[in-house]
Design an enzyme around this catalytic site. Structure first.
Site, short mmCIF file in Angstrom:
data_model
loop_
_atom_site.label_atom_id
_atom_site.label_comp_id
_atom_site.label_asym_id
_atom_site.label_seq_id
_atom_site.Cartn_x
_atom_site.Cartn_y
_atom_site.Cartn_z
N ARG A 1 0.84 -1.22 0.00
CA ARG A 1 0.00 0.00 0.00
C ARG A 1 0.87 1.26 0.00
O ARG A 1 0.61 2.21 -0.73
CB ARG A 1 -0.89 -0.05 1.25
N ARG B 1 7.83 -18.98 -4.30
CA ARG B 1 9.28 -19.16 -4.42
C ARG B 1 9.50 -19.71 -5.83
O ARG B 1 8.88 -20.71 -6.19
CB ARG B 1 9.79 -20.16 -3.39
N SER B 2 10.35 -19.06 -6.63
CA SER B 2 10.51 -19.46 -8.03
C SER B 2 11.88 -20.08 -8.29
O SER B 2 12.90 -19.41 -8.17
CB SER B 2 10.31 -18.24 -8.93
N THR C 1 9.84 -10.60 6.32
CA THR C 1 9.93 -12.01 6.70
C THR C 1 9.74 -12.11 8.21
O THR C 1 10.24 -11.26 8.96
CB THR C 1 11.29 -12.64 6.31
N ASP D 1 11.17 -14.13 10.03
CA ASP D 1 12.40 -14.68 10.64
C ASP D 1 13.33 -13.61 11.23
O ASP D 1 14.19 -13.94 12.05
CB ASP D 1 13.19 -15.50 9.61
N MET E 1 8.72 -21.35 14.43
CA MET E 1 9.37 -21.16 13.12
C MET E 1 10.61 -20.28 13.23
O MET E 1 10.95 -19.80 14.30
CB MET E 1 8.38 -20.52 12.15
N GLY E 2 11.23 -20.02 12.11
CA GLY E 2 12.39 -19.11 12.09
C GLY E 2 13.53 -19.63 11.26
O GLY E 2 14.63 -19.10 11.31
N LYS F 1 8.87 -28.03 41.48
CA LYS F 1 8.47 -27.39 40.22
C LYS F 1 7.61 -28.39 39.44
O LYS F 1 8.01 -29.54 39.24
CB LYS F 1 9.72 -27.01 39.43
N GLN G 1 1.91 -18.91 12.70
CA GLN G 1 2.82 -17.80 13.03
C GLN G 1 2.97 -16.82 11.88
O GLN G 1 3.47 -15.71 12.06
CB GLN G 1 4.21 -18.35 13.40
#
Ligand code: F6P
Length: 327
Positions: free
Chosen positions: A25, A76-77, A130, A132, A174-175, A218, A256
């Protein structure tokens, strides 16, 4: 169309990230307001090769700001990695008389943009998008803040069942091979441990800590594992075998990448989109726009694609604190 009006194109490439729409935008509206023709390219480099171009107007980007994903679609190309694919893309850019290309994406996308500039003389400007946050030259990438908040929301919910059932949960985030999401989510979600790439980890030590903790009363654990290290399933199996406790794996996965972008991501994306147009008008190419503190800065693609030492150092510092706070 005015005869001497310059034209730019914008595309989104690689994994989508919340805030990409805000960036599109901003490129479209800032470009048009600066007197440029703006084209949107559908499906990243794939659309560049097939010539899937759409002329954008001010209203083409109405009401997209709060939405995750990307209205330009993304892909992804593999074909674009080859010289023959790049040649087709360049021919299409020339056919539409486009002088500059704004690429919103991660380091794979920037490598493609760098090839377009270096080998084919096309002016390219990158906008880091991204989840990441694995780019050098920008403190943050578009989508990372939203992804952390999404993962954190899920972990807060998991904590309810963790405490009620007195179990151990291993949550995979993820990441790719970047620890950014895992480390931030670890600290903000109060995780007991975090397993991340580029840092030594010792599951044996972790299991001993769990045993020690149990003896001290714990009752529950949340362990974050970055997808670049191992799967939640594998880590859970090891802990279960070694300790005999009940362990559950959770993989947060692509949730995510979705959802409405946070205010921070919308602000970042809007600023960087505008900065990309300005950078093109000033004659820059083969560079990415990013933020350092509050300031906009330009970084060559060759540097942007490298691993960031500063980000790694900060990650280590946050990790240490997370471990102290988990005691
Ligand atoms: O780069 C963004 C990212 O979401 C990574 O965190 C993850 O490893 C990868 O993309 C997943 O890619 P795909 O959507 O192709 O499975």
């Amino acid at each position: 169309m005015k005869k001497n009006k310059k034209s730019i194109a914008v595309l989104t490439s690689g994994g989508d990230a919340p805030g990409m729409n805000a960036a599109v935008r901003s490129v479209v509206r800032c470009g048009i307001c600066a007197g440029l023709n703006v084209y949107g390219v559908m499906r990243g480099y794939k659309g560049l090769i097939s010539g899937d171009f759409v002329k954008m107007g001010l209203r083409s980007v109405s009401n997209i700001l709060p939405h995750g994903g990307t209205v330009l679609k993304t892909a992804r190309s593999k074909e674009f990695m080859k010289s023959s694919g790049q040649k087709k893309a360049v021919d299409n850019l020339k056919k539409y008389n486009i002088q500059g290309l704004v690429v919103i994406g991660g380091n794979g996308s920037f490598r493609g943009a760098h090839a377009l500039s270096k080998r084919w003389g096309i002016k390219t400007i990158g906008v880091p998008g991204t989840i990441d946050n694995d780019i050098t030259g920008s403190d943050m990438t578009i989508g990372a803040d939203t992804a952390i908040n999404t993962a954190l929301g899920a972990i807060d919910k998991i904590r309810d069942t963790v405490t009620s059932m007195e179990r151990i949960y291993v949550v995979e985030v993820m990441g790719r091979d970047e620890p950014y999401i895992a480390i931030r989510v670890g600290l903000s979600g109060g995780a007991e441990d975090v397993l991340v790439p580029h840092t030594k980890y010792d599951i044996g030590r972790m299991c001993k800590d769990i045993e020690k903790g149990r003896r001290k009363g714990k009752i529950s654990w949340i362990i974050i594992v970055s997808e670049g290290v191992a799967s939640a399933e594998n880590v859970s199996n090891i802990i279960r075998k070694r300790t005999g406790y009940e362990v559950r794996p959770v993989t947060l996965g692509h949730i995510q990448r979705g959802g409405s972008p946070t205010a921070s991501d919308r602000i970042l994306a809007s600023r960087l989109g505008g900065a990309a147009v300005e950078a093109f008008i000033k004659g820059n190419s083969d560079k990415m726009v990013g933020v350092a503190g509050e300031k906009i800065k330009l970084t060559p693609f060759t540097k942007a694609c490298r691993h960031s030492k500063e980000k790694a150092l900060l990650g280590r510092e946050i990790y240490k604190l997370t471990r102290i706070l988990a005691t």
